[in-house]
Design an enzyme around this catalytic site. Structure first.
Site, short mmCIF file in Angstrom:
data_model
loop_
_atom_site.label_atom_id
_atom_site.label_comp_id
_atom_site.label_asym_id
_atom_site.label_seq_id
_atom_site.Cartn_x
_atom_site.Cartn_y
_atom_site.Cartn_z
N GLY A 1 0.80 -1.13 -0.12
CA GLY A 1 0.04 0.01 -0.03
C GLY A 1 0.97 1.22 0.05
N LYS B 1 5.81 5.96 -5.65
CA LYS B 1 6.24 5.05 -4.70
C LYS B 1 6.53 5.75 -3.29
CE LYS B 1 7.99 0.51 -4.07
NZ LYS B 1 8.68 -0.57 -4.76
N ASP C 1 3.27 2.72 7.08
CA ASP C 1 3.22 4.23 6.89
C ASP C 1 2.92 4.81 5.40
OD1 ASP C 1 5.87 4.05 6.23
OD2 ASP C 1 6.31 4.62 8.26
N ASP D 1 2.39 -10.77 -7.13
CA ASP D 1 1.99 -9.58 -6.98
C ASP D 1 3.31 -8.73 -7.87
OD1 ASP D 1 1.81 -6.82 -6.06
OD2 ASP D 1 2.46 -7.11 -4.31
#
Length: 535
Positions: A8, A29, A41, A191
């Site tokens: 994330g 990113k 975070d 992924d």
């Protein structure tokens, strides 16, 4: 099955259409929290960002399909990171990489429809939403495979089969390219597999130094799942998971047949084509070439040869070499092989003796539990390390000298045998040409455009990172400039600095560089590089 893609830390900025209609997705990113950051975070740090920035550009200039890096921006903000997962966290500077690709959709993107996993019970967030799967297939095929969409617009199963076949082929060719430059990805899960055949997500990657087919670049991959030699196999496994994710829009019996018929054949074909170019075999394609490649790699393994430098050296090998020239060339080759000191580091035991003892007892007393937390192969490898390390450590100075001589003689013998076979193969090439000088010039040109002189070795990246962490980014720019021309002699290019950096970073950079002896960028790694651990 993890149940969620990634950590994330990526944010889409949008899509750019170029003047020729090419399509680019732009992504940050490490810019901060997203709805998918879980307990993290959403930040990335300077260390990992510099590595991704440099490697994505290095791969592009090596001619390997990849996402690109547009910018790398750091700041004074810091986050706490436990770099080696050893309970010793430190503060690191937040950094953002701007990534560019035609698309960032992955195999794992289609696993959002996955039903409950038989082992973990986890399921995809869009289970039973076949309508979304259809939308995704329509979008991916229509946008990135328009020729397939056009050819099979009236039959979705045939269209989806053609799409899966092309993804299979692209993936096989991509992995073949990795193997031929010694690139190890480090985390090849679904992924991190691109739906358009790009190298994507640069984390604990590495390039081979000493040729070791079992090399594991990711310090946290204790089982060696993503070892260099296993990359082709694991990418095929990932394609199998993509096939499962496309059901019912592509029946499994169709996709499995495609995978078995296409993947291995495409990989072997592309790998051998590339290896022929690396060896300068430009006239003939002989069945024996595969064996020649295997034997050269085996010799490289036995002598601890540097993968990149030995292939680069081979372009200077002459089919007409006399005995003295051959001996001189052999000396050059063996200078790129591992020393005893390097082997001591390579065979240094990695397990705590108490842990190893416990694992050995567990393997005997409770094989089922042992199978869950360890593998027999890992234990055997550790026992081999201990045996080799013990032999190396117990050598006296005289023994060491004697062993060195035997080591180099063995290396010379292996290489001499390999070079004789290589020379015989080159002579077959000459039999089919009218002008041997033109052939040789073409051979060298092909070899020099397929065997890089410069790759992003871990120690080169580490030197650039340490300078950057001390406020001087000139080494990052130096390395980037070098990697933009990986097949050419660097010459005397100098440092590239912003004016405002020169004063502020000079003292810090000098201090950082004093800790590392400056080597040519094409050198074998220094001994300290063996201790670098990337997780």
């Amino acid at each position: 099955f993890a149940g969620q893609l990634g950590d994330g830390a990526a944010m889409y900025l949008g899509e750019v259409l170029g003047p020729q209609g090419e399509r680019w997705e732009i992504q940050l990113k490490g810019a901060g929290l997203t709805p998918f950051s879980r307990q993290a975070d959403g930040r990335k740090v300077l260390r990992s960002s510099v590595r991704e920035f440099l490697c994505s550009e290095a791969m592009f200039h090596l001619g390997i399909p990849t996402t690109r890096a547009g910018t790398c921006v750091t700041s004074d903000s810091t986050v706490l990171r436990d770099v080696l997962y050893d309970g010793n966290p430190k503060r690191e500077r937040c950094t953002v990489v701007l990534r560019i690709a035609s698309t960032f959709i992955r195999f794992g993107s289609f696993e959002i429809f996955k039903p409950p996993d038989e082992y973990t019970g986890r399921k995809g967030p869009s289970v039973n939403r076949n309508d979304i799967r259809i939308q995704m297939l329509d979008y991916v095929i229509g946008t990135f495979y328009p020729e397939i969409q056009e050819a099979y617009s009236d039959n979705s199963v045939q269209r989806n089969a053609a799409f899966f076949k092309e993804v299979t082929r692209r993936t096989a060719r991509l992995v073949a390219e990795w193997q031929c430059v010694g690139f190890c990805h480090g985390v090849l899960n679904t992924d991190n597999m691109s739906i358009v055949g790009l190298t994507i997500d640069y984390g604990p990657f590495g390039f081979l130094d000493r040729y070791d087919p079992e090399h594991v670049c990711n310090g946290s991959d204790s089982a060696g799942r993503y070892a260099y030699s296993r990359q082709p196999e694991v990418c095929k496994w990932n394609l199998g998971k993509l096939a499962e994710a496309l059901v019912p829009e592509l029946p499994l019996e169709i996709s499995e047949l495609i995978l078995e018929e296409e993947y291995d054949a495409e990989f072997e074909k592309h790998y051998l084509q590339k290896m022929r170019k690396k060896l300068g075999l430009i006239q003939l394609e002989l069945e024996e070439d595969s064996k020649l490649v295997s034997e050269l790699l085996e010799t490289m393994h036995l002598t601890g040869g540097d993968f990149t430098n030995i292939f680069y050296l081979l372009s200077s090998f002459s089919v007409y070499s006399d005995t003295s020239e051959l001996e001189g060339f052999l000396e050059e080759l063996t200078s790129q092989c591992a020393s005893v000191e390097e082997l001591k580091v390579a065979f240094k035991p990695q397990m705590d003796p108490r842990q190893l003892s416990m694992m050995l007892m567990l393997a005997q007393s409770n094989p089922q539990l042992f199978a869950l937390i360890g593998t027999k192969a890992n234990i055997n490898k550790e026992l081999e390390r201990i045996e080799q390390s013990s032999k190396l450590q117990q050598l006296t100075a005289d023994d060491l000298l004697s062993r060195n001589k035997r080591h180099w003689k063995a290396g010379l013998r292996h290489w001499k045998e390999g070079l004789e076979k290589y020379r015989a193969r080159l002579q077959k090439e000459i039999e089919n040409v009218s002008d041997a000088d033109t052939w040789n010039a073409d051979r060298v040109k092909v070899m020099n455009s397929n065997n890089p002189k410069y790759i992003l070795r871990n120690y080169i990246a580490q030197n650039a990172i340490e300078a950057a962490e001390n406020g001087d980014f000139s080494e990052v720019r130096n390395v980037l400039k070098l990697l933009e021309n990986p097949f050419q002699e660097a010459g005397g290019f100098g440092e590239v600095k912003d004016e405002e950096e020169e004063g502020a970073g000079a003292a810090a950079a000098a201090c950082a560089q004093e800790t590392r002896s400056r080597l040519p960028y094409s050198s074998k790694p220094p001994l300290w590089a063996s201790e670098l651990c990337v997780t």
